[in-house]
Design a protein around this motif. Structure first.
Motif, PDB file in Angstrom:
ATOM      1  N   ASP A   3       2.551   1.698  -3.375  1.00 41.81           N
ATOM      2  CA  ASP A   3       1.657   1.757  -4.521  1.00 41.81           C
ATOM      3  C   ASP A   3       1.830   0.520  -5.421  1.00 41.81           C
ATOM      4  OD1 ASP A   3      -0.351   2.947  -5.947  1.00 41.81           O
ATOM      5  OD2 ASP A   3       1.025   4.015  -7.294  1.00 41.81           O
ATOM      6  N   LEU A  39       0.837  -1.204   0.000  1.00 46.46           N
ATOM      7  CA  LEU A  39       0.000   0.000   0.000  1.00 46.46           C
ATOM      8  C   LEU A  39       0.873   1.255   0.000  1.00 46.46           C
ATOM      9  CD1 LEU A  39      -2.696  -1.186   2.532  1.00 46.46           C
ATOM     10  CD2 LEU A  39      -3.182  -0.355   0.225  1.00 46.46           C
ATOM     11  N   ASN A  43      -9.205  -2.721   1.273  1.00 44.81           N
ATOM     12  CA  ASN A  43      -9.363  -3.670   0.169  1.00 44.81           C
ATOM     13  C   ASN A  43      -8.607  -3.308  -1.104  1.00 44.81           C
ATOM     14  OD1 ASN A  43     -10.823  -5.667   1.401  1.00 44.81           O
ATOM     15  ND2 ASN A  43     -12.723  -4.501   1.205  1.00 44.81           N
ATOM     16  N   GLU A  44      -8.038  -2.133  -1.147  1.00 48.84           N
ATOM     17  CA  GLU A  44      -7.313  -1.738  -2.356  1.00 48.84           C
ATOM     18  C   GLU A  44      -5.913  -2.378  -2.373  1.00 48.84           C
ATOM     19  OE1 GLU A  44      -6.415   2.695  -0.999  1.00 48.84           O
ATOM     20  OE2 GLU A  44      -8.221   1.752  -0.218  1.00 48.84           O
ATOM     21  N   ALA A  45      -5.315  -2.423  -3.525  1.00 49.02           N
ATOM     22  CA  ALA A  45      -3.925  -2.869  -3.727  1.00 49.02           C
ATOM     23  C   ALA A  45      -3.722  -4.386  -3.712  1.00 49.02           C
ATOM     24  CB  ALA A  45      -2.976  -2.232  -2.722  1.00 49.02           C
ATOM     25  N   TRP A  46      -4.736  -5.147  -3.307  1.00 53.28           N
ATOM     26  CA  TRP A  46      -4.514  -6.593  -3.284  1.00 53.28           C
ATOM     27  C   TRP A  46      -5.808  -7.359  -3.516  1.00 53.28           C
ATOM     28  CZ3 TRP A  46      -6.220  -9.695   1.078  1.00 53.28           C
ATOM     29  CH2 TRP A  46      -6.870  -8.942   2.078  1.00 53.28           C
ATOM     30  N   SER A  47      -5.628  -8.584  -4.005  1.00 55.37           N
ATOM     31  CA  SER A  47      -6.775  -9.469  -4.166  1.00 55.37           C
ATOM     32  C   SER A  47      -6.366 -10.829  -3.628  1.00 55.37           C
ATOM     33  CB  SER A  47      -7.128  -9.600  -5.652  1.00 55.37           C
ATOM     34  OG  SER A  47      -6.133 -10.383  -6.284  1.00 55.37           O
ATOM     35  N   LYS A  62       0.921  -3.627  -6.359  1.00 57.89           N
ATOM     36  CA  LYS A  62      -0.289  -4.458  -6.383  1.00 57.89           C
ATOM     37  C   LYS A  62       0.088  -5.925  -6.145  1.00 57.89           C
ATOM     38  CE  LYS A  62      -3.455  -1.391  -8.109  1.00 57.89           C
ATOM     39  NZ  LYS A  62      -2.817  -0.281  -7.361  1.00 57.89           N
TER      40      LYS A  62
END
Lengths: 270, 309
Positions: free
Chosen positions: A138, A135, A164-168, A140
């Motif tokens: 920046d 995060l 929840n941003e930057a990763w799955s 992913k």
């Protein structure tokens, strides 16, 4: 990228007192340990994939990956394995344990890079810290997390308060109760790895061996985080030497390129 | 600045050394890979971990811990794969062309002899008898604190081997006497000293830190003790001595040489160094300047200089 070794080595090789803030079961056979430095002046910053040796007095010294750091609080995820971890699980909130570290070299993506992360079982342990760092950078991360039975899963976003941003994350289980049914190594077969700046696997040695065979021979940016018997953690006792290499897991690792640990992984039963 | 290789050359117990710095036993040194790593530091000789006849398991961790005073405390428990590893270690050292000294341990004369013969049959450069490990029951200091035992072990080994035998002695009230006995029994050199028996207690958990409770203290805190022992033994016997204990800079190494050492071992500092190669080359550069400062052309001329009137 591999990070530099820490300059200030001596203090982290002594056991510093930490108070147990939380020590709870969060999934099948899996515990979360939260500790806080007993010394208000203690300052250190752990990097993803650093590990700490946790001293359970009169019983054992257990190497655990850092799962998360929040100021003076350190978070660890561990599975019950032997007497050491079983005794650790019995330690009560408010009691003291000793902690040696951070040990090893850190590892993190470069700014704005995209990485594929393959975690097997408790190999998920260093990932929350990696997400935190991603995060900031920046970067992913696409994470595949495989377990045998789905009761081993826990919600890392909730436990560590990760946005929840930057990763799955794709969950894979052998009992077919998750996003994908089977082994994590099979789950990534359909993934186009060329779209990533690098890939890293963390988990049991057999899994890493298969992973390196499939991806390590043709790609430079393929890494594994090894889990071997670290004893002193200081590069002295020599227990964690890497076969046919000058390197020691505890000071040069735990993250290595597949090409650096080919002989080491050969010893694994696949 | 480039090193003056000629000035730094020395010899010990008949072994030609390109400079005085070797590692102290106990730091890595029982696999092929360890030998390679140690050699990459630029040492003039490599001393193996103490090898016993058969594989020996060490203690459960914690086995090594750093102390606030800059020292290390260890009780590894003489963990090693047994004498069968010697062939591989010698082979690796020969490949990279560095003298290899096998540290030998045992519970009795027979065991010392057994490992020493294995070392000789594999053409190791020399043997260092560990008569001084302070924390393993039945080994080391339990044998080496009695000068008569030192005599019989050294005698037994020296009479069956042709390669040089070096006796490594630890701190004891009769260490000077033991040194004399070792020399009388045929030791060509002495390593002085081993770690010093000690312990540390964690005041938060109120427990001894090491699993073995007692361990060996190494590093800067023991350096003045080691200098004293080297000085006294040199004064008494003018023997060939390797100074060992708490060397972390050229000054510590120079101090040993002035006290009477012809070579110096580094353990703790090497283990804690962020860049061991730099540590070795910094110590060597410092030593070279020190020799020049005093107008000495070679290390030999500086050995025991503190004894001159």
């Amino acid at each position: 990228m591999l990070l530099e070794k820490d300059e200030n080595k001596i203090p982290r090789f002594s056991f510093r007192p930490f108070k147990i803030i939380e020590n709870i079961q969060i999934a099948s056979n899996t515990f979360l340990l939260v500790v806080e430095s007993a010394n208000s002046l203690d300052h250190f910053s752990a990097k993803p994939f650093n590990f700490f040796n946790i001293w359970v007095p009169r019983v054992d010294e257990i190497p655990l990956s850092i799962a998360y750091q929040n100021g003076k609080r350190l978070f660890f995820l561990y599975k019950l394995r032997g007497l050491g971890t079983k005794t650790l699980a019995q330690q009560k909130v408010g009691s003291f344990i000793g902690i040696k570290g951070p040990l090893g070299r850190g590892f993190e993506p470069k700014r704005s890079e995209k990485w594929l992360i393959v975690a097997g079982g408790i190999g998920i342990a260093p990932i929350p810290m990696l997400i935190k760092r991603a995060l900031e950078l920046d970067a992913k991360l696409d994470i595949f997390w495989g377990v045998r039975v789905s009761t081993e899963f826990f919600d890392i976003a909730k436990i560590f308060g990760l946005p929840n941003e930057a990763w799955s994350i794709v969950r894979v289980s052998e009992d077919c109760m998750a996003d994908f049914c089977g082994l994590v190594i099979d789950a990534i077969r359909s993934v186009n790895v060329d779209k990533y700046d690098g890939i890293i696997a963390i988990g049991p040695q057999e899994m890493l061996k298969t992973f390196c065979k499939q991806y390590g021979e043709s790609r430079e940016n393929t890494y594994v985080s090894l889990e071997t018997i670290v004893k002193c953690g200081m590069g002295i006792c020599g227990s964690c030497y890497i076969r046919e290499s000058e390197k020691l897991l505890c000071v040069d690792g735990p993250v290595f390129r597949c090409s650096e640990v080919a002989k080491q992984l050969e010893g694994a039963s696949a | 600045m480039a090193l003056n290789r000629l000035a730094l050359m020395t010899s010990l117990a008949g072994i030609e050394l390109r400079h005085p710095l070797m590692n102290a036993s106990g730091f890595l040194g029982y696999t092929r890979e360890h030998v390679h790593r140690l050699a990459s530091y630029g040492l003039s000789a490599i001393v193996t971990k103490t090898i016993t006849p058969y594989a020996k398991e060490g203690y459960e961790p914690p086995i090594i811990v750093a102390l606030r005073n800059g020292g290390l405390l260890n009780a590894v428990g003489l963990e090693n794969p047994g004498k069968k590893c010697i062939a591989e270690l010698v082979e690796e050292a020969r490949k990279i062309n560095v003298p290899l000294i096998i540290s030998v341990g045992g519970r009795n004369e027979e065991e010392f002899v057994e490992v020493a013969i294995e070392a000789e049959e594999n053409s190791a450069t020399a043997i260092e008898l560990n008569l001084s490990c302070p924390h393993t029951k039945g080994y080391g200091l339990e044998i080496g604190s009695d000068p008569n035992n030192v005599f019989s072990v050294v005698k037994a080994v020296a009479s069956v081997t042709r390669i040089p035998v070096i006796a490594k002695l630890g701190l004891s009230d009769r260490v000077v006497e033991s040194a004399g006995k070792a020399l009388e029994a045929g030791a060509k050199g002495l390593t002085l000293i081993n770690t010093v028996k000690a312990m540390a207690i964690d005041v938060h958990t109120l427990k001894p830190i090491l699993t073995n409770i007692f361990g060996g203290l190494s590093g800067p805190p023991i350096h003045p003790i080691a200098v004293r022992v080297v000085y006294e033994v040199f004064k008494e016997y003018r023997s060939e001595i390797i100074g060992c204990g708490g060397v972390s800079s050229w000054i510590d190494a120079a101090e040993f040489i002035a006290a009477g050492a012809k070579a110096v071992q580094v353990g703790t500092a090497l283990a804690l160094a962020n860049n061991p190669q730099d540590l070795v080359s910094n110590i060597l550069q410092g030593l070279q300047h020190w020799l020049e400062l005093h107008g000495y052309k070679v290390v030999e001329e500086a050995v025991g200089s503190a004894h001159r009137v």
